[in-house]
Design an enzyme around this catalytic site. Structure first.
Site, PDB file in Angstrom:
ATOM      1  N   HIS A   1       0.815  -1.206   0.000  1.00  0.00           N
ATOM      2  CA  HIS A   1       0.000   0.000   0.000  1.00  0.00           C
ATOM      3  C   HIS A   1       0.858   1.271   0.000  1.00  0.00           C
ATOM      4  CE1 HIS A   1      -3.677   2.294   1.029  1.00  0.00           C
ATOM      5  NE2 HIS A   1      -2.828   3.074   1.674  1.00  0.00           N
TER       6      HIS A   1
ATOM      7  N   HIS B   1     -10.493   2.904  -1.323  1.00  0.00           N
ATOM      8  CA  HIS B   1     -10.668   2.461   0.058  1.00  0.00           C
ATOM      9  C   HIS B   1     -11.441   1.158   0.049  1.00  0.00           C
ATOM     10  CE1 HIS B   1      -9.989   4.422   4.154  1.00  0.00           C
ATOM     11  NE2 HIS B   1      -8.893   4.513   3.447  1.00  0.00           N
TER      12      HIS B   1
END
Lengths: 218, 797
Positions: free
Chosen positions: B44, B90
Site C-alpha cells: 500500500h 478504500h
C-alpha cells in the site's frame, strides 16, 4: 446605504459562503460572525447558515444553542430585528427555543439533497415579503433531519396566526402538514429547511431564492 | 532468530526484505524499527509491485505544476489559479465495514488535497459492488453510500459525481474509489517537505489511538477469505470524524493562507511513520520525533502503536520556531489539538536520519535513514503471464467483431435487428435491463455546496464553476469524470484501458471543456498471481498509449492490489479520472424552458465513428454489457476506434458544443450500454425536465413526486433511422456522442461538423411517445421512464 447581514458561523457550519454570495448578489453586505463572538451591533439582520454546527453531535443544534453567540442572537431578536435560520440554522433555533417544534429525522431515514417545489403560504415576514403569496417556488433541500413536528396546540397556533410561511408541494421528509418554514409570534424569527441561497442563478436551475434575500436586505 | 523471523513474517515482510533492512541499518532492527519498515514497505505505501510499471506513464505537460509522487497532482488553470486533484481507493476497509470504510476514504483524500494548500471543492465516488439481488451486496451499497453521505456532507465538500457498476466479481470485495479536486492560488502551493533545519513538526488534529494499526499491511496488502477472518480484521478499520476534519481543513487553510507552514503532510496509511519519514526524505534532511509529546486517545500505548496508528484526521505541519505561537493560536481557534512533536535535523554524512525518542532526555528508541523507509523499499518486477479468457462464442450473426471476417453487410443488418430476427432478441427488454437511475445514491450526497455545480450527478461529466470560498470567482468551469469498464479490460486490459481513457476524454470534451489531465485508480487482484501482473502491466501500457495519443498527462494515481475473494481476482478495474477546463460558464449547455414546448421538433445525430448503418467490425459487441451481462458472451475482440478521427473529434467537439447558434439541446456520450442506452437516457432527461417544469406551473395537490408514475403531457420520442443492427444499437465503441439538435438549426449544425471534418450520421427525428426502431420494435417512453425511476430505488428502499 446597503443593509448588512450578519452570518453566524459555528465550527462545522458550511453554507456561510453561499449565503454571503446570495446577499451580495442582491446588493447587500455581509459579515461573518464566529460563534465565540457576542457583539452584533453593526449588523441589520442575522442569518444562521446551514451545515453541521459542532458536528451535529448529540442532535442537530443541540450543542450550538450553548455557543456564546446564541445569547446575543436572542437579545438581537428581542429588539424586533430579523433572525433567519436556514436548514441547520432552523434546527439551532428550535433547539434554542426561539422557534417552536422540532426537526426529526426524515421519514425515509436517508439524507436528501434534491429540488423541492414550495408553496409560499405567508409573505408577512421580513424574509418572504418580496415573494408572491400562494406562488410556487423551486428551491433545494439538503438535510437528514428536516421532518418538522410539533404538538397540536402549537400547530393550531401556527395555522391560526399565519405563521407557516412555506409548505412542500410534495412532502419529501414526512413533515407535519408539509411544513417547510415557520416564523415566531412576532414574525421576526424565521426558520426554514430549504436553501434559498442555492437557487440564485440560471446555471443553478432556479432564481427563485433571490427574492428571499431581496426581502431581507429591504 | 527464529523469534525475529516469526515477527517479521507476521508483519508481512519476506526473508529478503528483512536482509535488505539489515543492509540499510548495518545491524539488526529492533521491534519498533521492524514495525516501521513493515508498514512503509507494505504494498500500500511502497507500491513495490507497481512502481516499475507506473514509471512508464507520461507525466509531463506544460500545465503540470506537480506530478505523481506528492500528496496530489497540481495543474495550472490560468488566472494565477491551480487545481489539485487525486484519486484513491478504500476498497478493503469498505468490504469489512462499508460505512466507516467509505467515510474514511473520503476523509483521507480530502487531506491529500488541502495539504497542498487547496480548498477541496468536489468529491467523486466510483463504486463497484456485487449484484443487488443478494442482501450482502445491498448492505455493502447502503453502507458505502451512507458513509460517503455522512462524511462528505458533514465535512462540507460536495460529492458531485461518480459511477456505479454491479458485477459478481465484486461480491466479497466491493471497490470504493474516491477522487477529490481542490482549488488554490498558484503562489500558495505548499509541498509535503520538512525543510529548514531546526524547524518544528507540529501534529495537528485528532488524538492518536489504537484504531487502524497496521491497516495498510494487514488490510490493503492481503486478500479476503470468506471464513470468519473478515471480522477478525475489523480492528484494523479506522473510524472517521468529519467534524474534526472540517475544523482541520479550516485551520490548515488558514495557516497556509497566512504563510505559516513551510511544509505540511497528512497522516494516512502508516500514520506518523509515513508522515515523518516522507517529509524528511523529500527535503533530504532528518527529523527527531518525541512520541511522548503525541496526544493520545488511550493510555499505555506502545511506541509501535503510536508510530503505526492510522487514526484519522491528523496532519503534520512543519513550522519555523518564530511562527509556532501563531500556529498554535489558529489551532486553538478551530478547537484543534496541536502538539510540537519533532524537530528537523541536519543530515549526518549526507544521510537524513529519522530518530524516534520517548522523551528527548532518553536514548533514541529507533534510528533509521528517513529515505530507507520512504523511498528504498524493494521494487519487484513480478512474473507475468497472459491468462486464457474463457470465450463463449457469439452467434454468427453478431460475430463479425470476433472472427475479423467481414460478413455480408446488408443481409445481416436486416436479419439481426428487431424481434423478427432468428436470434429472438427482445430489444426493449434488453434496454430496460440496462436502465439504472442513480438518484437513490446521489440524492444522499450534498452535491450543491459552494454553488458551483452547473451539471449535477447523473448527467455525464460533472461541470463546476471554477471558484472556491476565499478565492476569486471566475467565468471558467471545470469538467470532471471518472470512468471504468472492467468488462472491456477483462477481454483485453491493454485496449480496454485505452478505450476507457477515450471514454473519459470524450465525457470531458462533450461538455465543452478541453481535457487537462488524467488521474487513475488501478484496482486489480493479487500481484502474486502472474496473470494479474500481466493484466496490470498491459493496462498501464494501454493508459500510456491513450495519454500519448491524445496528449494528456497523468498527474496522479493509486494502485489497489489484492482485490479478490476466495482466490478469485476481480476483473481488472482501472478507473480513469479526467479533468477539463471550460473557458466560459455562460456557454455550458442547459436545456432552456422554450425547448420544452410540445411543438418543438428535433433531430438526433451520432457524431464520430463509422457509419451506424454499416456492419463495421468497429461495432463489436465484445465486452459490452449487452454481451457479457445480458447474454453471457465473453471474449472476442473489442471495438476499435479510429485514432486520427477521434483526435479530430475530441479537438473540435468542445468548441462546437460551446457555439450557441447550432441549436444543440443536449449531448450524450456513447459508452457502456451503447447507442440505444445513451439515447434512452437523453429522452428520459428531457422528459423528466419537462415533467418538473409542468409541475411548477400546475395546480397544487395533483402531483406525487415520489411515485414511479410519470405525469406528463407531450412526451418526446424518436423514430430511428432504419436499419440499425443489434451491433449498432448495443456496441460500446467509445469516442462518439449523440447530439439532439433543434430542427431549425440542424442544417447549420451539419455544416459546422462538415467544416471541421467531424463525421456525423443522422440517427432519427423526434416523434411523440415512442422510440421506433426499424419499424418493428417500439419502446413506450412513458413506460421506460417509469421503469427507470424504479430501477435502483426498487432494490434499496
Amino acid at each position: 446605504m446597503p443593509k448588512t447581514v450578519g452570518i453566524v458561523v459555528f465550527p462545522g457550519t458550511n453554507c456561510e459562503f453561499d449565503v454571503a454570495e446570495a446577499v451580495e448578489k442582491v446588493g447587500g453586505k455581509y459579515k461573518f460572525i464566529f460563534h465565540s463572538q457576542t457583539d452584533l451591533t453593526d449588523v441589520d439582520s442575522i442569518v444562521i447558515a446551514g451545515g453541521f454546527a459542532h458536528g451535529d453531535y448529540l442532535r442537530p443544534g443541540a450543542i450550538a444553542r450553548f455557543s456564546p453567540i446564541m445569547e446575543a442572537v436572542e437579545e438581537f431578536a428581542q429588539s424586533q430585528k430579523t433572525v433567519v435560520g436556514i436548514c441547520n440554522g432552523f434546527q439551532v433555533l428550535t433547539e434554542a427555543g426561539l422557534l417552536p417544534g422540532a426537526l426529526q429525522k426524515n421519514a425515509g431515514l436517508t439524507f436528501l439533497c434534491q429540488s423541492a417545489v414550495l408553496n409560499v403560504t405567508s409573505t408577512n415576514t421580513p424574509f418572504t415579503s418580496k415573494l408572491k403569496l400562494n406562488s410556487k417556488v423551486k428551491l433545494y433541500i439538503n438535510h437528514f433531519s428536516g421532518n418538522y413536528t410539533c404538538n397540536d396546540q402549537t400547530l393550531n397556533e401556527l395555522k391560526k396566526n399565519d405563521r407557516i410561511i412555506l409548505t412542500y408541494e410534495n412532502n419529501p421528509n414526512g413533515s407535519t402538514e408539509n411544513i417547510a418554514g415557520i416564523c415566531n409570534e412576532n414574525r421576526n424569527i424565521i426558520g426554514l429547511m430549504p436553501h434559498p441561497e442555492r437557487a440564485i442563478s440560471d446555471f443553478l436551475d432556479s432564481r427563485d431564492g433571490l427574492n428571499f434575500f431581496n426581502s431581507l436586505i429591504q | 532468530m527464529t523469534n525475529k523471523a516469526e515477527i517479521y513474517t507476521s508483519l508481512g515482510l519476506t526473508d529478503d526484505e528483512y536482509k535488505l533492512i539489515i543492509g540499510n541499518l548495518n545491524r539488526e532492527p529492533n521491534d519498533l524499527e521492524l514495525a516501521m519498515f513493515s508498514v512503509m514497505w507494505s504494498e500500500h505505501c511502497s507500491y513495490k509491485s507497481s512502481r516499475i510499471h507506473l514509471k512508464r506513464l507520461p507525466t509531463q505537460g506544460e500545465n503540470v505544476l506537480v506530478g505523481p509522487g506528492e500528496n496530489a497532482g497540481v495543474i495550472d488553470v490560468g488566472d494565477n489559479l491551480a487545481i489539485a486533484l487525486r484519486i484513491e481507493s478504500h476498497n478493503h476497509p469498505s468490504a469489512i465495514e462499508p460505512t466507516q470504510g467509505a467515510a474514511t476514504g473520503a476523509g483521507g483524500i480530502l487531506r491529500d488535497i488541502f495539504t497542498m494548500g487547496a480548498r477541496p471543492i468536489a468529491l467523486m465516488d466510483p463504486l463497484y459492488v456485487g449484484p443487488l439481488n443478494h442482501p450482502r451486496h445491498r448492505w455493502h451499497l447502503e453502507g458505502i453510500v451512507r458513509g460517503i453521505s455522512n462524511y462528505g456532507n458533514s465535512v462540507g465538500v460536495p460529492t458531485v459525481g461518480g459511477e456505479i457498476h454491479f458485477d459478481s466479481c465484486y461480491s466479497g470485495n466491493p471497490l470504493v474509489n474516491v477522487a477529490c479536486v481542490g482549488v488554490l492560488e498558484k503562489d500558495k502551493l505548499v509541498l509535503g517537505q520538512a525543510s529548514g533545519i531546526g524547524n518544528r513538526a507540529i501534529l495537528l488534529g485528532s488524538t492518536t489511538g489504537r484504531d487502524g494499526i497496521g491497516g495498510v499491511s494487514v488490510l490493503a496488502s492481503a486478500s479476503f477469505d470468506t471464513d470468519s477472518s473478515d471480522t477478525e480484521k475489523l480492528p484494523s478499520v479506522q473510524v472517521g470524524d468529519p467534524y474534526e476534519e472540517k475544523r482541520l481543513i479550516e485551520a490548515c487553510l488558514e495557516l497556509i493562507e497566512k504563510g505559516l507552514a513551510v511544509g505540511i503532510q497528512d497522516l494516512g496509511g502508516a500514520g506518523l511513520t509515513c508522515a515523518t519519514s516522507e517529509t524528511a526524505a523529500r527535503a533530504d534532511l532528518g527529523m527527531d520525533v518525541d512520541i511522548s509529546k503525541v496526544h493520545l486517545r488511550e493510555t499505555d500505548m506502545t511506541p509501535i502503536e503510536i508510530m503505526t496508528s492510522e487514526s484519522q484526521e491528523r496532519m503534520l505541519a512543519i513550522v519555523t520556531e518564530d511562527n509556532m505561537d501563531e500556529v498554535l493560536k489558529i489551532a486553538k481557534k478551530w478547537e484543534i489539538t496541536a502538539s510540537v512533536i519533532g524537530i528537523v535535523t541536519a543530515p549526518i554524512d549526507s544521510v537524513g536520519y529519522l530518530r524516534i525518542f520517548n522523551g528527548y532526555e532518553n536514548e533514541p528508541i529507533a534510528v533509521t535513514p528517513a529515505k530507507s523507509l520512504a523511498d528504498e523499499a524493494p521494487l519487484y518486477d513480478r512474473p507475468k503471464s497472459e491468462p486464457k479468457v474463457q470465450e463463449v462464442m457469439f452467434p454468427s450473426e453478431l460475430n463479425f467483431g470476433i472472427s475479423n471476417e467481414q460478413n455480408n453487410v446488408s443481409d445481416q443488418a436486416e436479419k439481426s435487428t428487431g424481434k423478427n430476427s432468428n436470434l429472438n432478441i427482445d430489444i426493449k427488454s434488453d434496454l430496460f435491463n440496462m436502465l439504472l437511475k442513480p438518484e437513490w445514491i446521489f440524492k444522499q450526497y450534498d452535491h450543491q455546496l459552494f454553488l458551483n455545480t452547473i451539471v449535477s450527478p447523473g448527467n455525464g461529466a460533472a461541470v463546476l464553476r471554477l471558484a472556491a470560498p476565499g478565492i476569486k470567482k471566475t467565468d471558467k468551469a471545470i469538467s470532471l469524470t471518472t470512468d471504468g469498464n472492467p468488462k472491456w479490460c477483462a477481454v483485453n486490459p491493454y485496449y480496454g484501458t485505452y478505450l476507457t481513457t477515450v471514454e473519459a476524454l470524450t465525457n470531458i470534451a462533450i461538455t465543452g471543456s478541453v481535457p487537462q489531465a488524467i488521474i487513475n485508480c488501478l484496482n486489480f487482484g493479487s500481484p502474486e498471481n502472474p496473470e494479474v501482473m500481466w493484466q496490470f502491466s498491459q493496462s498501464i501500457d494501454g493508459l500510456k498509449a491513450a495519454c500519448e495519443d491524445f496528449m494528456v498527462p497523468v498527474v496522479g494515481g493509486n494502485v489497489s492490489f489484492y482485490n479478490s475473494t476466495d482466490n478469485i481476482d476481480i476483473d481488472p478495474t482501472p478507473v480513469i479520472g479526467a479533468i477539463g477546463l471550460h473557458p466560459n460558464i455562460s456557454k455550458i449547455i442547459k436545456i432552456s424552458d422554450e425547448l420544452l414546448d410540445d411543438n418543438k421538433e428535433f433531430e438526433f445525430y451520432v457524431v464520430n465513428g463509422p457509419d451506424i448503418l454499416l456492419q463495421d467490425k468497429a461495432f463489436s459487441l465484445s465486452g459490452s454489457i449487452w454481451a457479457t451481462q445480458l447474454h453471457g458472451y465473453n471474449g472476442g475482440i473489442l471495438p476499435t476506434i479510429d485514432t486520427e478521427q477521434t483526435k479530430n473529434f475530441l479537438k473540435n467537439i468542445a468548441e462546437i458544443v460551446r457555439n450557441p447558434d447550432l441549436g444543440i439541446v443536449q449531448i450524450e456520450d456513447i459508452g457502456q450500454g451503447g447507442l440505444l442506452l445513451a439515447l434512452a437516457e437523453m429522452l428520459i432527461r428531457f422528459n423528466e425536465l419537462k415533467s418538473s417544469k409542468q409541475q411548477l406551473l400546475s395546480d397544487p395537490q395533483k402531483i406525487d413526486e415520489s411515485s414511479t408514475k410519470l405525469k406528463l403531457d407531450g412526451i418526446l420520442g424518436v423514430r430511428l433511422i432504419e436499419t440499425l443492427s443489434i451491433n449498432s444499437l448495443f456496441s460500446e465503441l467509445p469516442g462518439r456522442a449523440i447530439v439532439q439538435v433543434t430542427k431549425e438549426n440542424s442544417q447549420s449544425f451539419e455544416d459546422t461538423l462538415k467544416l471541421n471534418s467531424v463525421r456525423y450520421y443522422p440517427l432519427g427525428s423526434s416523434k411523440p411517445d415512442k422510440i421506433i426502431i426499424n419499424n418493428e420494435a417500439n419502446v413506450d417512453v412513458k413506460e421506460m421512464i417509469e421503469h427507470f425511476r424504479n430501477s435502483l430505488s426498487g432494490y434499496m428502499s
